[in-house]
Scaffold this motif. Structure first.
Motif, PDB file in Angstrom:
ATOM      1  N   LEU A 181     -29.959  36.107  57.061  1.00 36.83           N
ATOM      2  CA  LEU A 181     -29.400  37.245  56.265  1.00 36.83           C
ATOM      3  C   LEU A 181     -28.443  38.308  57.107  1.00 36.83           C
ATOM      4  O   LEU A 181     -27.878  39.115  56.510  1.00 36.83           O
ATOM      5  CB  LEU A 181     -30.634  38.029  55.952  1.00 36.83           C
ATOM      6  N   ALA A 182     -28.429  38.073  58.628  1.00 29.62           N
ATOM      7  CA  ALA A 182     -27.656  39.076  59.128  1.00 29.62           C
ATOM      8  C   ALA A 182     -26.587  38.259  60.141  1.00 29.62           C
ATOM      9  O   ALA A 182     -26.533  38.104  61.431  1.00 29.62           O
ATOM     10  CB  ALA A 182     -28.461  40.058  59.850  1.00 29.62           C
ATOM     11  N   PRO A 183     -25.747  37.487  59.369  1.00 26.64           N
ATOM     12  CA  PRO A 183     -25.031  36.557  60.017  1.00 26.64           C
ATOM     13  C   PRO A 183     -24.052  37.548  60.945  1.00 26.64           C
ATOM     14  O   PRO A 183     -23.701  38.528  60.688  1.00 26.64           O
ATOM     15  CB  PRO A 183     -23.767  35.864  59.161  1.00 26.64           C
ATOM     16  N   LEU A 184     -23.348  36.944  62.205  1.00 23.52           N
ATOM     17  CA  LEU A 184     -22.580  37.325  62.874  1.00 23.52           C
ATOM     18  C   LEU A 184     -21.531  38.136  62.520  1.00 23.52           C
ATOM     19  O   LEU A 184     -21.133  39.442  62.626  1.00 23.52           O
ATOM     20  CB  LEU A 184     -21.514  36.496  63.797  1.00 23.52           C
ATOM     21  N   ALA A 185     -20.716  37.681  61.261  1.00 22.56           N
ATOM     22  CA  ALA A 185     -19.910  38.383  60.553  1.00 22.56           C
ATOM     23  C   ALA A 185     -20.145  39.794  59.809  1.00 22.56           C
ATOM     24  O   ALA A 185     -19.305  40.649  59.681  1.00 22.56           O
ATOM     25  CB  ALA A 185     -19.029  37.317  59.420  1.00 22.56           C
ATOM     26  N   GLY A 186     -21.286  40.113  59.357  1.00 21.83           N
ATOM     27  CA  GLY A 186     -21.613  41.155  58.963  1.00 21.83           C
ATOM     28  C   GLY A 186     -22.698  41.997  59.651  1.00 21.83           C
ATOM     29  O   GLY A 186     -23.028  43.170  59.097  1.00 21.83           O
ATOM     30  N   VAL A 233     -38.610  46.670  59.557  1.00 24.32           N
ATOM     31  CA  VAL A 233     -38.677  46.811  58.149  1.00 24.32           C
ATOM     32  C   VAL A 233     -37.426  47.598  57.643  1.00 24.32           C
ATOM     33  O   VAL A 233     -36.902  47.206  56.309  1.00 24.32           O
ATOM     34  CB  VAL A 233     -39.874  47.876  58.141  1.00 24.32           C
ATOM     35  N   GLU A 234     -36.694  48.689  58.221  1.00 27.05           N
ATOM     36  CA  GLU A 234     -35.517  49.395  57.491  1.00 27.05           C
ATOM     37  C   GLU A 234     -34.655  48.251  57.594  1.00 27.05           C
ATOM     38  O   GLU A 234     -33.818  48.099  56.624  1.00 27.05           O
ATOM     39  CB  GLU A 234     -35.352  50.428  58.454  1.00 27.05           C
ATOM     40  N   LEU A 235     -34.190  47.324  58.499  1.00 30.93           N
ATOM     41  CA  LEU A 235     -33.370  46.256  58.535  1.00 30.93           C
ATOM     42  C   LEU A 235     -33.579  45.556  57.283  1.00 30.93           C
ATOM     43  O   LEU A 235     -32.755  45.229  56.652  1.00 30.93           O
ATOM     44  CB  LEU A 235     -33.546  45.583  59.795  1.00 30.93           C
ATOM     45  N   PHE A 236     -34.792  44.828  57.113  1.00 30.40           N
ATOM     46  CA  PHE A 236     -34.938  44.163  56.067  1.00 30.40           C
ATOM     47  C   PHE A 236     -34.951  44.618  54.644  1.00 30.40           C
ATOM     48  O   PHE A 236     -34.221  44.122  53.598  1.00 30.40           O
ATOM     49  CB  PHE A 236     -36.138  43.392  56.083  1.00 30.40           C
TER      50      PHE A 236
END
Length: 298
Positions: A181-186, A233-236
């Motif tokens: 969900l958090a690929p390098l590009a993002g 939690v904030e991340l997800f």
């Protein structure tokens, strides 16, 4: 089937041929006349295990099955299978190319779809935990892959975290979810605190700066662990963006204690976003961790 009545299995087979040729620069059954190729297809295509990852070799073998009914049954199912093998990207398919076909009974599929829609709309009564159970081999993994594809096809985000009986290091399924969900590009859009969570979950990203998550299991690190969980939690909550986000955790009875605690924290706050957690469990694996059920208020 009659040649005049093509099915998705024909296109799926063609994908298998393409992947095989890209990887080997050869056709799976060589060249020849149509009659010669039909005869050659009675012998399975060469196994690519050892040349590529076992998961990819297995998928290509399934795509090239002579019997259409034993191949993946939709392009979305193939996309879902491929997305699990690409660490930093989700493979999604435009709606124009087709729609995912969830396996199982019609009523069960409709129920899950209704839950996702309720979560998408942030209805106050929407469940935030869905448990998929059944005997081993009933199709839970396929259900999870096609559910992920269905969510992506409708513009949402989804990822799968895998728990394993003999591999229970801290935060393993959480790392799978973050990687997808958090690929390098993002990652440029993440806050510094969120980047620290990613770097800690994914050593290949953090490098020498990353602190191992295994340290958080130490009883003396309770405060640090709680801060890490709060940031995670904030991340997800933010990774889903404006649309629905579905986190799928397979074989959850094998989930490590640290991941269970973090998932419970995510479930408790899931209503702050369009976030749903789906877990699968085989009956012989044991019960779903009670912390997750209690967090969902079930």
């Amino acid at each position: 089937r009659d040649a005049k009545d093509p099915t998705p299995a024909v296109d799926v087979y063609a994908v298998g041929v393409t992947l095989f040729q890209v990887l080997t620069r050869k056709l799976p059954h060589g060249r020849g006349t149509p009659q010669e190729l039909l005869q050659a297809r009675k012998t399975p295509a060469p196994d690519l295990t050892g040349m590529v990852k076992p998961e990819l070799a297995h998928l290509i073998s399934k795509l090239l099955e002579e019997e259409p009914s034993t191949r993946p049954q939709s392009a979305a199912e193939v996309a879902a299978g491929l997305s699990r093998m690409i660490p930093n990207h989700d493979v999604a398919m435009p709606l124009a190319l087709g729609r995912a076909r969830l396996v199982g009974r019609e009523a069960e599929r409709a129920k899950v779809s209704d839950v996702i829609e309720a979560v998408r709309e942030r209805r106050s009564n929407a469940p935030r935990l869905v448990v998929v159970t059944g005997p081993d081999g009933v199709g839970k993994t396929r259900f999870a892959n096609e559910l992920k594809a269905e969510v992506q096809l409708k513009g949402g985000r989804s990822a799968i975290g895998q728990c394993m009986e003999d591999v229970r290091w801290a935060y393993r399924p959480i790392a799978d979810l973050a990687r997808a969900l958090a690929p390098l590009a993002g990652r440029a859009q993440l806050t510094e605190t969120e980047k620290e969570v990613i770097e800690r979950l994914l050593p290949e990203v953090g490098g020498s700066r990353a602190q191992p998550t295994s340290d958080l299991a130490d009883s003396s690190k309770k405060g640090e662990r709680e801060r890490f969980h709060g940031s995670a939690v904030e991340l997800f909550l933010g990774l889903g963006g404006p649309n629905v986000c579905v986190l799928i955790v397979e074989d959850v009875p094998y989930c490590d204690a640290a991941s269970v605690a973090l998932l419970a924290s995510i479930i408790k706050r899931a209503k702050e976003a369009s976030l749903l957690i789906v877990v699968t469990a085989a009956e012989q694996q044991g019960p779903v961790p009670k912390e997750l059920v209690e967090a969902a208020g079930v």
